[in-house]
Motif scaffolding. Structure first.
Motif, PDB file in Angstrom:
ATOM      1  N   GLN A  80       0.828  -1.194   0.000  1.00  0.00           N
ATOM      2  CA  GLN A  80       0.000   0.000   0.000  1.00  0.00           C
ATOM      3  C   GLN A  80       0.869   1.253   0.000  1.00  0.00           C
ATOM      4  O   GLN A  80       1.773   1.411   0.805  1.00  0.00           O
ATOM      5  CB  GLN A  80      -0.905   0.014   1.244  1.00  0.00           C
ATOM      6  N   ARG A  81       0.607   2.140  -0.961  1.00  0.00           N
ATOM      7  CA  ARG A  81       1.352   3.389  -1.058  1.00  0.00           C
ATOM      8  C   ARG A  81       0.374   4.541  -1.239  1.00  0.00           C
ATOM      9  O   ARG A  81      -0.759   4.352  -1.690  1.00  0.00           O
ATOM     10  CB  ARG A  81       2.312   3.366  -2.254  1.00  0.00           C
ATOM     11  N   THR A  82       0.837   5.753  -0.932  1.00  0.00           N
ATOM     12  CA  THR A  82       0.035   6.930  -1.222  1.00  0.00           C
ATOM     13  C   THR A  82       0.041   7.184  -2.720  1.00  0.00           C
ATOM     14  O   THR A  82       0.880   6.654  -3.463  1.00  0.00           O
ATOM     15  CB  THR A  82       0.588   8.170  -0.498  1.00  0.00           C
ATOM     16  N   VAL A  83      -0.882   8.018  -3.170  1.00  0.00           N
ATOM     17  CA  VAL A  83      -0.932   8.374  -4.585  1.00  0.00           C
ATOM     18  C   VAL A  83       0.372   9.038  -5.016  1.00  0.00           C
ATOM     19  O   VAL A  83       0.920   8.742  -6.088  1.00  0.00           O
ATOM     20  CB  VAL A  83      -2.136   9.295  -4.860  1.00  0.00           C
ATOM     21  N   LEU A  84       0.912   9.914  -4.192  1.00  0.00           N
ATOM     22  CA  LEU A  84       2.149  10.602  -4.546  1.00  0.00           C
ATOM     23  C   LEU A  84       3.326   9.640  -4.624  1.00  0.00           C
ATOM     24  O   LEU A  84       4.188   9.771  -5.500  1.00  0.00           O
ATOM     25  CB  LEU A  84       2.448  11.716  -3.539  1.00  0.00           C
ATOM     26  N   GLN A  85       3.379   8.662  -3.736  1.00  0.00           N
ATOM     27  CA  GLN A  85       4.448   7.663  -3.792  1.00  0.00           C
ATOM     28  C   GLN A  85       4.347   6.838  -5.074  1.00  0.00           C
ATOM     29  O   GLN A  85       5.365   6.553  -5.720  1.00  0.00           O
ATOM     30  CB  GLN A  85       4.384   6.755  -2.565  1.00  0.00           C
ATOM     31  N   SER A  86       3.131   6.464  -5.453  1.00  0.00           N
ATOM     32  CA  SER A  86       2.949   5.692  -6.680  1.00  0.00           C
ATOM     33  C   SER A  86       3.318   6.512  -7.906  1.00  0.00           C
ATOM     34  O   SER A  86       3.916   5.996  -8.865  1.00  0.00           O
ATOM     35  CB  SER A  86       1.500   5.219  -6.796  1.00  0.00           C
ATOM     36  N   ARG A  87       2.991   7.797  -7.897  1.00  0.00           N
ATOM     37  CA  ARG A  87       3.347   8.656  -9.020  1.00  0.00           C
ATOM     38  C   ARG A  87       4.865   8.748  -9.176  1.00  0.00           C
ATOM     39  O   ARG A  87       5.393   8.730 -10.292  1.00  0.00           O
ATOM     40  CB  ARG A  87       2.751  10.050  -8.832  1.00  0.00           C
ATOM     41  N   GLU A  88       5.577   8.831  -8.062  1.00  0.00           N
ATOM     42  CA  GLU A  88       7.035   8.904  -8.116  1.00  0.00           C
ATOM     43  C   GLU A  88       7.621   7.651  -8.749  1.00  0.00           C
ATOM     44  O   GLU A  88       8.523   7.715  -9.594  1.00  0.00           O
ATOM     45  CB  GLU A  88       7.599   9.100  -6.712  1.00  0.00           C
TER      46      GLU A  88
END
Length: 266
Positions: A80-88
């Motif tokens: 599970q990651r935040t949206v910003l982490q996934s975007r990175e």
């Protein structure tokens, strides 16, 4: 391990040389060469160096170890990651695609075994795919509830047409090397175990071409061929530059003198 210093060094991304050919191998055989984040960062840095900063490489061959190309992203790391982490993380993968498509040197892919998910995306982002008849390809993203990524939403329709790309991406169908060659996904079909040798042979032919001309050809095909005006503008922008190059003069003199030209990239 790589002969150059990498910030994100991971020994599962290996570089060997065959003259002017740099062979990049994804080597994580326990997971069918699945790419974890550290591996993707090393792959990004390695390809960028070879494409942009390495004067000894004229062509790059991308392959996988132990009879497999790549199973794609390492699902064991899909926590599970935040949206910003996934975007990175996605931006890191997209940079690999940008470099392969827009970089100045040809990239050839040698596929044995599977090219699934992001592994297929990487293959399609190269300039030329050599695959064994027993290779298997699958845009498996929807199987795990995700849309296709790592550039394949753009590269696959460009390579095989929107209708067939929509079918492969939507149904997550698996196809073999023979079918992949039939629909134009694979450029050259070979017997099992021969993909890397055939890719290197083709790379050596490309290495004989003028480097500056090759760089601008890649730029024209990637950035200037979406419509007629863009394609014509690429000709007008690039051809006058090439006419001033030493390689063009060398080719003209070699033709007159009935000898093979020696290109230097100038």
């Amino acid at each position: 391990m790589n002969a150059f210093n990498l910030k994100h060094a991971d020994e599962r991304i290996q570089v060997t040389r065959d003259g002017e050919i740099a062979i990049v191998t994804i080597a994580n055989p326990q997971r069918r060469n699945a790419l974890g984040r550290q591996m993707r960062l090393t792959l990004r840095d390695t390809l960028h160096h070879l494409l942009v900063a390495d004067p000894d490489s004229r062509v790059i061959v991308l392959t996988g170890a132990d009879g497999q190309f790549s199973a794609g992203a390492d699902i064991s790391e899909m926590v599970q990651r935040t949206v910003l982490q996934s975007r990175e993380i996605l931006d890191e993968s997209c940079q690999v695609v940008r470099d392969m498509l827009g970089g100045p040197k040809p990239v050839i892919c040698a596929v044995e075994g599977i090219a699934f998910g992001a592994g297929l995306s990487l293959a399609v982002a190269t300039d030329y795919i050599v695959a064994s008849s027993s290779a298997r390809f699958c845009a498996a993203f929807l199987r795990i509830g995700l849309i296709p990524d790592t550039g394949i939403l753009w590269t696959l329709p460009k390579k095989i047409g929107m209708s067939k790309a929509r079918e492969l991406l939507s149904l997550a169908r698996e196809i073999d090397g023979v079918e992949a060659a039939r629909i134009g996904l694979v450029n050259q079909l070979v017997e099992p175990g021969q993909a890397l040798a055939a890719a290197i042979a083709y790379a050596k032919e490309l290495a004989k071409q003028p480097p500056l001309g090759m760089a601008l050809l890649k730029a024209a095909l990637t950035f200037g061929a979406d419509d007629m005006d863009a394609a014509l503008r690429a000709e007008i922008d690039f051809q006058p530059l090439l006419r001033q190059s030493k390689d063009h003069l060398e080719a003209a003199n070699a033709f007159i003198e009935k000898r093979a030209p020696v290109f230097t990239g100038q």
